[in-house]
Design an enzyme around this catalytic site. Structure first.
Site, PDB file in Angstrom:
ATOM      1  N   HIS A   1       0.884  -1.166   0.000  1.00 14.04           N
ATOM      2  CA  HIS A   1       0.000   0.000   0.000  1.00 14.04           C
ATOM      3  C   HIS A   1       0.925   1.221   0.000  1.00 14.04           C
ATOM      4  CE1 HIS A   1      -2.279  -3.001   2.418  1.00 14.04           C
ATOM      5  NE2 HIS A   1      -3.359  -2.477   1.878  1.00 14.04           N
TER       6      HIS A   1
ATOM      7  N   ASP B   1       2.430   2.006   3.331  1.00 14.84           N
ATOM      8  CA  ASP B   1       3.329   1.034   3.979  1.00 14.84           C
ATOM      9  C   ASP B   1       4.762   1.484   3.702  1.00 14.84           C
ATOM     10  OD1 ASP B   1       1.052  -0.549   4.212  1.00 14.84           O
ATOM     11  OD2 ASP B   1       1.567  -1.797   2.477  1.00 14.84           O
TER      12      ASP B   1
HETATM   13  C1  XUL Z   1      -7.359  -6.621   4.525  1.00 19.04           C
HETATM   14  C2  XUL Z   1      -6.554  -7.018   3.354  1.00 19.04           C
HETATM   15  C3  XUL Z   1      -5.748  -5.939   2.711  1.00 19.04           C
HETATM   16  C4  XUL Z   1      -5.693  -6.027   1.227  1.00 19.04           C
HETATM   17  C5  XUL Z   1      -4.990  -4.886   0.551  1.00 19.04           C
HETATM   18  O1  XUL Z   1      -8.087  -7.652   5.098  1.00 19.04           O
HETATM   19  O2  XUL Z   1      -6.527  -8.165   2.979  1.00 19.04           O
HETATM   20  O3  XUL Z   1      -4.472  -5.967   3.258  1.00 19.04           O
HETATM   21  O4  XUL Z   1      -5.069  -7.207   0.819  1.00 19.04           O
HETATM   22  O5  XUL Z   1      -5.514  -3.655   0.897  1.00 19.04           O
END
Ligand code: XUL
Ligand code: CO
Length: 441
Positions: free
Chosen positions: A106, A109
């Site tokens: 993300h 992150d």
């Molecule tokens: C949350 C989840 C996230 C997604 C990406 O449950 O799985 O980490 O994979 O936003």
């Protein structure tokens, strides 16, 4: 650029090697042999294993009852850019020592969000430059990028589904920056997980407008990325609840309907996560099959849930039977379309040694490898396929075949049934199917 940064974070751990199932070395693969060919492809190419930046580098183990427990030696610096570089050093040391080819992230992150959008963008751009150097030096690739449109308090009422246009626009801006970062790093895909895209009470919710607005945002994202040369696939990652009570991307079937309804089906597929499937009261293999049937089996977030509770525990995969059943679907679907196996999983709060991160990923990779080997053997050397096809043999001849080709009418069914006796009782043989899997494990 050296693959290990200025500091070596995982000292005493060398590149993880395949040593076979008789090895007692906890830091070796027992089943995942990257170059071994199974069903015409190396395991490396089947899986495209990826490290998830958020859990492995950022997840220090905090829960609603207490703070983090993991004293990660990276990203302690007060300067966010220094902290981001340290985190990237640790990330690439980890990925290359694991022998993995991919990672996922993300936007925030990578580097903490700043107080303004402009400064946040500058931070992301600078960090991306640094990551690019590390990717070039190591050959590690980006499986997918995404934007965190769910943690910041501004998204408490949703991002694309927010009732306030200014928040939707802000989400769009963050989405654009995350797409730019993904494209700059040659990301192979882009993920939408709608953490806050749902609602808690219908009393204050205009559901149709919210869903249509998410669709609008996704079409804008697709048009923008493709207009800038992005060739990858967009994935929606279904999840039924948590954080919201009702999420709009509840499960694979709901998300496929949304994709089609919003005219996104040429460019969007699904990223199926094990623990999200089980939260939706489905099995992982069910969700894979639903996606595969729609030609939308794009990618996988690998983890496992807990049979005794109802939230997203994101444990590392170790249920060989579950993953073997999933690998049957995976192999028969011809694998994933564009994606890979991303370990969206975290070590337990009390797994506080740095080596636990390696042990957990090794276990996950071995579980998938073992599942793949068993599934391949079941398909090719047992009578599983024969038994399965035999259950449906009546549709391969006579009136059954004509029915599948829609060459007969309801009146023909009536005539057929009228001239036949009570249909024969044919066993479903579930226990036999289960025993075959057990025999090959
Ligand atoms: C949350 C989840 C996230 C997604 C990406 O449950 O799985 O980490 O994979 O936003
Ligand atoms: Co996920």
């Amino acid at each position: 650029m050296a693959l290990i940064g200025e500091k070596e974070y995982f000292q005493g751990i060398n590149e993880i090697k395949y040593e076979g199932r008789d090895s007692d070395n906890p830091l070796a693969f027992k089943f995942y042999n990257p170059e071994q060919v199974v069903a015409g492809k190396t395991m490396r190419d089947h899986f495209k294993f990826a490290m998830a930046y958020w859990h492995t580098l950022c997840g220090t183990g905090g829960d609603p009852f207490g703070p983090g427990t993991k004293d990660f030696p990276w990203s302690k610096a007060a300067d966010p850019m220094v902290a981001a570089r340290e985190k990237a050093d640790a990330a690439f040391e980890f990925i290359t020592k694991m022998g993995f080819d991919y990672f996922c992230f993300h936007d925030h992150d990578l580097v903490d969000e700043a107080t303004s959008l402009v400064d946040s963008e500058k931070r992301v751009i600078k960090t991306v430059e640094y990551l690019k150097e590390k990717m070039n030096a190591s050959g590690v690739k980006l499986l997918w990028g995404t934007a965190n449109l769910f943690s910041h308090p501004r998204y408490m009422n949703g991002a694309g589904s927010n009732p306030n246009f200014d928040v939707v626009a802000r989400a769009g801006a963050q989405l654009k920056i995350a797409l730019d970062a993904t494209m700059e790093l040659n990301g192979e895909n882009y993920v939408f997980w709608g953490g806050r895209e749902g609602y808690m009470s219908l009393l204050n919710t205009h559901m149709k407008l919210e869903q249509d607005n998410i669709g609008r945002l996704m079409r804008m994202a697709r048009n923008y990325a493709q207009g800038n040369g992005f060739k990858g696939t967009f994935f929606i990652e279904p999840k039924p609840m948590e954080p919201m009570k009702h999420q709009y991307d509840f499960d694979a079937a709901t998300s496929i309907n949304f994709i089609r309804e919003q005219g996104l089906d040429k460019d969007f597929k699904l990223n199926i996560e094990v623990n999200h499937a089980t939260l939706a009261q489905h099995t992982f293999q069910h969700e894979l099959q639903v996606a595969a049937n729609a030609g939308m089996l794009g990618s996988v977030d690998a983890n496992r849930g807990d049979y005794q509770n109802g939230w997203d525990t994101d444990q590392f995969p170790n249920n060989v039977l579950e993953i073997t059943e999933a690998m049957l679907v995976f192999l028969k679907a011809g694998g994933l379309q564009g994606g890979g196996i991303n370990f969206d999983a975290k070590t337990r709060r009390n797994s506080t040694d740095l080596e636990d991160l390696f042990i957990a990923h090794i276990g996950g990779a071995d579980t998938f490898a073992r599942g793949l080997l068993v599934a391949d053997a079941v398909i090719n050397t047992s009578n599983y396929e024969h038994l399965l096809n035999n259950r449906y043999a009546s549709f391969t001849k006579g009136k059954g075949l004509e029915f599948t080709k829609e060459k007969i009418s309801l009146s023909d069914l009536y005539a057929h049934a009228k001239s036949s006796n009570e249909p024969e009782q044919i066993s479903g043989k579930q226990e036999l199917f289960e025993n075959i899997l057990n025999q090959y494990l």
